[in-house]
Scaffold this active site. Structure first.
Site, PDB file in Angstrom:
ATOM      1  N   SER A 189      45.123  -1.389  94.219  1.00  0.00           N
ATOM      2  CA  SER A 189      43.844  -2.091  94.198  1.00  0.00           C
ATOM      3  C   SER A 189      43.088  -2.024  95.515  1.00  0.00           C
ATOM      4  CB  SER A 189      44.049  -3.549  93.777  1.00  0.00           C
ATOM      5  OG  SER A 189      44.923  -4.201  94.657  1.00  0.00           O
ATOM      6  N   HIS A 217      43.131  -1.287  87.339  1.00  0.00           N
ATOM      7  CA  HIS A 217      42.032  -0.435  87.810  1.00  0.00           C
ATOM      8  C   HIS A 217      41.990   0.923  87.129  1.00  0.00           C
ATOM      9  CE1 HIS A 217      41.148  -3.390  90.913  1.00  0.00           C
ATOM     10  NE2 HIS A 217      42.470  -3.512  91.029  1.00  0.00           N
ATOM     11  N   LYS A 248      37.712  -6.191  84.372  1.00  0.00           N
ATOM     12  CA  LYS A 248      37.267  -5.143  85.308  1.00  0.00           C
ATOM     13  C   LYS A 248      36.442  -4.123  84.521  1.00  0.00           C
ATOM     14  CE  LYS A 248      40.517  -6.612  88.677  1.00  0.00           C
ATOM     15  NZ  LYS A 248      41.883  -6.758  89.101  1.00  0.00           N
TER      16      LYS A 248
END
Ligand SMILES: *Cc1c(COP(=O)(O)O)cnc(C)c1O
Length: 394
Positions: A189, A217, A248
């Site tokens: 991250s 991610h 996200k």
């Protein structure tokens, strides 16, 4: 004890905190929050001023997508607002259920389970599957939630240097634990690099360990149609416990865990951060069904993101600061000292560009950095302006 003694004790406690806070300030580690007045996007309003922001994990630009706003409204009309109960009582709505089925299909694993947040998913998985006789093997740069999860589980907690497979193998070989779990960020991250998943899986097979991948991610970004890191590496294995977040790239909120049916059923029975909490509003699950559809169908978002990454990397090669070797949306520019990273971030803000300075303990000491995060919401001109400003300020 009379009132005045109580008051004195109370103010001593406050003074102790004030001293600690002042110390954070002197060490350049005190954090402040900006107040966002607009939806999350490439162009934002903060304190009445417009900025181009490179701060979000909204990699596909879905966080304020009109189709998702409409889906939330439709979900509210259909299901109301609050879930009103936990999943095991009567909070598990048909919208949650449909989303779990869709997510399992999307990542091509037997079953999936929704959690309210990624933090809660990580805590829930590790503490439900492991106990005192077990061991967790973790990359040193893993997300804080995975470390907290390991500590909470009471399993032995062994950390290996970032990506060091040799060190990991030694730890696995020496372990006498009943059950072993290797945990890693799939895309790190704060560094943006991708874990060597095939090699990790090979070690897990050799030493009979589970492999837990935190794809916060990668989900929506990597692999065919954004199906994530497993698709990126064409991996399928019953040893894999896959976790991804939905706040996200998916643009909404929440997280899910996917894997073997026995793993998921164990989580339903045992994961305390699943059981002892109110289900998220079903309208969010309803919107996430739409988000999955957009993620899969709108390939142009991943293409735009990739193009923006290329413009950035080609633009700042002659800079005195180094971009880390990342091909993902997370493009860290390592500065070093905390104060220097903060100063650079502030000078960019004066030019209308928001890029967060990330400091310890989020990253190792001496490696304070700007964490530039790229999104499909950025235009090539947005990225061009960031490149020009960084080259001018160096
Ligand atoms: C953001 C993040 C989480 C936590 O997810 P939330 O849904 O924000 O709680 C977990 N792991 C990683 C690697 C993350 O980046």
């Amino acid at each position: 004890m009379n009132n005045s003694t109580l008051n004195t004790q109370h103010s001593t406690l406050q003074q102790a905190l004030a001293t600690e806070l002042a110390e954070l300030e002197t060490r350049g580690l005190r954090r402040t929050r900006r107040v966002l007045e607009s939806p999350q996007s490439a162009q934002v309003t903060v304190d009445g001023r417009e900025f181009t922001a490179f701060c979000s994990n909204d990699y596909l630009g879905l966080a304020s997508h009109p189709g998702l706003v409409a889906a939330v409204q439709e979900g509210a009309a259909r299901y109301g607002v609050g879930a009103g109960a936990s999943h095991l009582i009567l909070g598990h709505s048909v919208a949650h259920h449909a989303l779990e089925t869709a997510l399992a299909g999307f990542v091509e694993l037997p079953r999936a389970l929704l959690f309210s947040t990624g933090y809660m998913a990580n805590i829930g998985v590790v503490s439900a599957l492991l106990g005192r006789s077990d061991a967790v093997f973790a990359d040193k740069l893993n997300h804080a939630s995975l470390n907290d999860a390991a500590l909470l589980s009471r399993a032995a907690f062994r950390r290996y240097p970032h990506l060091d497979l040799h060190a990991l193998e030694k730890l696995l070989a020496a372990s006498r634990a009943r059950r072993k779990l290797v945990v890693t960020d799939a895309v790190f991250s704060m560094d943006g690099d991708i874990a060597p998943v095939p090699e990790l899986l090979f070690l897990c097979e050799r030493y009979d360990a589970w492999l837990m991948l935190d794809d916060a991610h990668g989900f929506g970004v990597l692999g065919r149609e954004g199906r994530g890191v497993l698709s990126h590496f064409s991996i399928r294995s019953p040893r894999v416990i896959y976790m991804a977040t939905l706040g996200k790239a998916a643009g909404v909120s929440g997280a899910f865990v996917a894997g073997a049916a026995e793993v998921i059923e164990t989580l339903v029975q045992r994961a305390r951060s699943y059981i002892y909490t109110t289900a998220t509003p079903p309208l969010l699950a309803h919107a996430l069904l739409k988000s999955l559809e957009l993620m899969a169908c709108e390939q142009w978002r991943r293409d735009q993101l990739e193009n923006n990454i290329i413009v950035l990397k080609q633009g700042i090669t002659k800079n005195r600061w180094n971009l880390m070797p990342s091909d993902t949306a997370i493009q860290p520019l390592v500065i070093g000292a905390n104060a220097d990273a903060v100063a650079l971030s502030e000078r960019l803000a004066q030019r209308g560009l928001l890029v967060p300075a990330i400091r310890p303990p989020t990253v190792p000491r001496g490696s304070a950095r700007l964490r530039i995060s790229m999104s499909a919401a950025h235009s090539a001109e947005d990225v061009g302006r960031l490149v020009a400003a960084l080259n001018e300020l160096q």
